[in-house]
Design a protein around this motif. Structure first.
Motif, PDB file in Angstrom:
ATOM      1  N   UNK A 258       0.842  -1.200   0.000  1.00  0.00           N
ATOM      2  CA  UNK A 258       0.000   0.000   0.000  1.00  0.00           C
ATOM      3  C   UNK A 258       0.876   1.248   0.000  1.00  0.00           C
ATOM      4  N   UNK A 259       1.978   1.197   0.765  1.00  0.00           N
ATOM      5  CA  UNK A 259       2.909   2.324   0.803  1.00  0.00           C
ATOM      6  C   UNK A 259       3.509   2.586  -0.578  1.00  0.00           C
ATOM      7  N   UNK A 260       3.880   1.521  -1.261  1.00  0.00           N
ATOM      8  CA  UNK A 260       4.461   1.666  -2.604  1.00  0.00           C
ATOM      9  C   UNK A 260       3.440   2.271  -3.557  1.00  0.00           C
ATOM     10  N   UNK A 261       2.208   1.811  -3.484  1.00  0.00           N
ATOM     11  CA  UNK A 261       1.163   2.354  -4.354  1.00  0.00           C
ATOM     12  C   UNK A 261       0.966   3.849  -4.107  1.00  0.00           C
ATOM     13  N   UNK A 262       1.059   4.264  -2.841  1.00  0.00           N
ATOM     14  CA  UNK A 262       0.912   5.687  -2.546  1.00  0.00           C
ATOM     15  C   UNK A 262       2.080   6.485  -3.119  1.00  0.00           C
ATOM     16  N   UNK A 263       3.290   5.982  -2.965  1.00  0.00           N
ATOM     17  CA  UNK A 263       4.456   6.669  -3.532  1.00  0.00           C
ATOM     18  C   UNK A 263       4.307   6.808  -5.049  1.00  0.00           C
ATOM     19  N   UNK A 264       3.749   5.792  -5.683  1.00  0.00           N
ATOM     20  CA  UNK A 264       3.591   5.812  -7.145  1.00  0.00           C
ATOM     21  C   UNK A 264       2.603   6.871  -7.627  1.00  0.00           C
ATOM     22  N   UNK A 265       1.763   7.385  -6.732  1.00  0.00           N
ATOM     23  CA  UNK A 265       0.845   8.450  -7.132  1.00  0.00           C
ATOM     24  C   UNK A 265       1.577   9.765  -7.377  1.00  0.00           C
ATOM     25  N   UNK A 266       2.829   9.857  -6.916  1.00  0.00           N
ATOM     26  CA  UNK A 266       3.637  11.077  -7.041  1.00  0.00           C
ATOM     27  C   UNK A 266       3.026  12.245  -6.274  1.00  0.00           C
ATOM     28  N   UNK A 267       2.223  11.954  -5.268  1.00  0.00           N
ATOM     29  CA  UNK A 267       1.574  13.003  -4.484  1.00  0.00           C
ATOM     30  C   UNK A 267       2.117  13.087  -3.058  1.00  0.00           C
TER      31      UNK A 267
END
Length: 277
Positions: A258-267
């Protein structure tokens, strides 16, 4: 990029080909030493350290080479020390070594609210620069709190179209063309590219000297060198309160995807931490 193996060429630049080089990712780390290798005298079991390893930190235990870690100051939390790693090293070396920022210089930081950018704002300010930060509108007050004298909301203004020029541009966003960057550079200035932009990296790496040969403008593109001395410097800056780690969110180890997915949002604003409890 390493997790996805994308863009494809990154598989030849460290990710691994035809299969991943490392099955456990994660490079920034802070923790307590559980065991020491034969001949190690610098540290003992129970010492608290932090650093930047090649991989293996998204786990309960990590193996740390001596030259990739340093002692964690007592007053600095594991979270603050655990995220400084590569972002802090990149910001420190970009400001101090690659740009050679001097007191009174005007420094523009593109991508000022990101992982590297948040540290770069603080370190450039500490070095005596007049800092202009570029970020989205929701982060304007945040980067002001980090020390930026001037803030440009890229959603409302284009720094390349302003009359202002800068002695140093530290580019962590890597979202502008070489032509745009040159317009914002003072007659004698440096553009330090630390963000990931394949086109600019390729053109700058191959033709940077030629592209800027008609002026006193200089292009610098480097990757941070991990060493215990610079990690120690970052620890001292954190301890003094000169620099603080900007942590957007913290996740438990079992929520790493989940942390990686959030980082991938670039936000993300600053860093995203994974905490082992």
């Amino acid at each position: 990029h390493f997790l996805r193996g994308s863009p494809f060429f990154i598989r030849f630049a460290g990710s691994g080909f035809p299969k991943p080089k490392h099955t456990v990712l994660g490079a920034d780390v802070s923790g307590t030493i559980a065991a020491v290798g034969e001949g190690v005298t610098e540290y003992q079991i129970g010492d608290e350290v932090f650093g930047e390893l090649e991989s293996g930190c998204w786990a309960e235990y990590a193996i740390a080479p001596l030259d990739k870690i340093t002692a964690k100051p007592e007053t600095v939390s594991h979270l603050d020390a655990g995220v400084v790693g590569i972002a802090g090293l990149t910001a420190l070396q970009a400001v101090r070594d690659w740009a050679q920022v001097k007191k009174g210089q005007s420094v523009l930081i593109n991508g000022a609210s990101g992982g590297v950018g948040a540290y770069a704002v603080q370190i450039a300010k500490y070095w005596g620069a007049e800092v202009t930060a570029v970020c989205s509108g929701r982060n304007v007050e945040l980067v002001r709190e980090l020390g930026a004298e001037h803030v440009i909301d890229y959603q409302k203004q284009d720094f390349a179209e302003r009359a202002n020029t800068y002695d140093v541009i530290i580019d962590t966003a890597a979202n502008r063309s070489i032509k745009d960057i040159k317009k914002a550079m003072a007659p004698r200035s440096k553009w330090v590219l630390v963000g990931f932009n394949f086109k600019n990296m390729l053109l700058g790496g191959l033709f940077g000297r030629w592209i800027f040969s008609d002026s006193g403008k200089e292009f610098v593109m480097k990757v941070a060198e991990v060493n215990s001395e610079d990690l120690k410097t970052l620890g001292e800056l954190l301890e003094k309160g000169t620099v603080r780690s900007l942590i957007d969110r913290t996740y438990p180890l079992n929520e790493t995807p989940i942390a990686v997915e959030y980082v991938e949002t670039m936000r993300a604003r600053g860093k995203v931490a994974i905490e082992v409890t």
